[in-house]
Design an enzyme around this catalytic site. Structure first.
Site, PDB file in Angstrom:
ATOM      1  CE1 TYR A  54      -8.740   9.334 -10.112  1.00  0.00           C
ATOM      2  CE2 TYR A  54      -9.829  10.698 -12.127  1.00  0.00           C
ATOM      3  CZ  TYR A  54      -8.821   9.960 -11.543  1.00  0.00           C
ATOM      4  OH  TYR A  54      -7.619   9.874 -12.453  1.00  0.00           O
TER       5      TYR A  54
ATOM      6  CG  ASP B 122      -1.914   1.229   1.333  1.00  0.00           C
ATOM      7  OD1 ASP B 122      -1.783   2.165   0.920  1.00  0.00           O
ATOM      8  OD2 ASP B 122      -3.158   0.477   1.719  1.00  0.00           O
TER       9      ASP B 122
END
Ligand code: UD1
Length: 332
Positions: A144, A54
């Site tokens: 986004y 991650d």
């Protein structure tokens, strides 16, 4: 002397896997970090060093920088779907903004001073008049695009402290590697070209047009479709610009012309030879009416030129890829 090594975050995703290919074709070393939330390990060659991790985990990034003497980073890891960002804005914010911050901190700690950032044409204010150049006012229309504006601003603030960067604002990316070494592997497609091709393959019963009442030539949304291989190659150009001491900057990557949803559907039907069902629906939340870019800065500064500017070429390579991954040939 051997060529530098770059880390590609999100290198197992659709665009990331093409960037990995383009870098390796140009003889650069590549290492990849990807959490495989949407990407696939098979998207890149097994010889590419890969860590599942991650980007919010600074330790993982620092470990990679140390182990591979990484010279710079192509940061393509993100929650990249507009509908997903509307459904889960916090997750999108965390991965796209906190993730970018953690990457920048790890880079600073390890003295990695070069970054290419995947941004979007969705950052521009829909009220502005297209074609959008890089100076067009910003006005992100969905969560986004907002995270990409935030990411750009973070990068610019590290730029003041000495980071060399290129922010690349992609328009609507389609197509697949012309040699079919990579393509879009997402299982639940939301993008227009892939959705339409799934109709042509018989995997969906019909295609919805989202909005027929926009103030455009035929009432449907207009976008600037660009081939993923042209996008990938542009990353190599941007890295070479920075390696040569070029100035940090923001660049649009598109073709510079717009096609409506109806025009795209017509081309998909022509290329595939399949006349699938199309129905008209209301607008999708967060969709702007008309986006196309002015790409002259990338042309002048980076030497960027689309090798596959025609919509037919983009659709044809996407179609060959869809046939290929569905076991129907396509590799002609
Ligand atoms: C895409 C990108 C986004 C990027 C933007 C840049 C994805 C998932 N999204 O969004 O990250 O910021 O380009 O411009 O890659 N449409 C239909 N029916 C469908 C699907 C789409 O009518 O089934 C229409 C949309 O309303 C839109 C056009 O087709 O007018 C393109 O949509 P889509 O391919 O989803 O891309 P964007 O939403 O533009």
């Amino acid at each position: 002397m051997s060529k530098p090594i770059f880390l590609v975050t999100g290198g197992c995703g659709y665009i990331g896997s093409h960037i990995v290919l383009a870098l390796r074709d140009a003889s650069y070393g590549v290492v990849v970090v990807d959490d495989l939330s949407t990407g696939c390990r098979e998207a890149i060659d097994s010889s590419v060093p890969f860590v599942r991790g991650d980007i919010r985990d600074e330790g993982v990034l620092r470990g990679l920088f140390g182990a591979y003497s990484v010279r710079g980073v192509v940061h393509a890891a993100a929650v990249a779907s507009v509908p997903e960002s509307v459904a889960e804005p916090q997750r999108c914010q965390s991965i796209n903004v906190a993730g970018t911050k953690s990457l920048l901190e790890a880079m600073r700690a390890c003295d990695v001073g070069m970054l290419i950032f995947s941004s979007t044409s969705g950052v521009y204010d829909e009220g502005a008049r297209p074609p959008f150049d890089e100076g067009t006012a910003l006005g992100p229309l969905n969560p986004y695009a907002q995270t990409k504006v935030d990411g750009e601003q973070l990068i610019e603030s590290y730029g003041v402290q000495g980071l060399s960067y290129a922010i690349l604002r992609y328009f609507n990316v389609g197509g697949a590697d012309p040699q079919l070494r990579a393509g879009d592997r997402k299982r639940s497609a939301t993008t227009l070209i892939k959705s339409a091709l799934e109709c042509a393959l018989g995997k969906r019963s019909g295609l919805a047009i989202f909005g027929t009442d926009f103030a455009t030539k035929d009432g449907t949304g207009i976008r600037d479709y660009v081939h993923v291989w042209d996008i990938a190659r542009a990353h190599v150009l941007a890295l070479e610009h920075l390696l040569a001491g070029g100035r940090s900057d923001i660049f649009n990557l598109g073709v510079g012309r717009g096609f409506s949803v109806r025009e795209v559907i017509k081309v998909v039907k022509e290329v595939t030879g399949v006349d699938f069902a199309v129905r008209e629906e209301g607008r999708r939340q967060g969709d702007p009416p008309c986006i196309y870019g002015d790409v002259s800065k990338a042309r002048q500064v980076l030497g960027y030129r689309a090798a596959y500017p025609r919509l037919e070429s983009i659709v044809r390579d996407s179609w060959r890829w869809e046939q290929f991954i569905n076991g129907l040939g396509g590799a002609d």
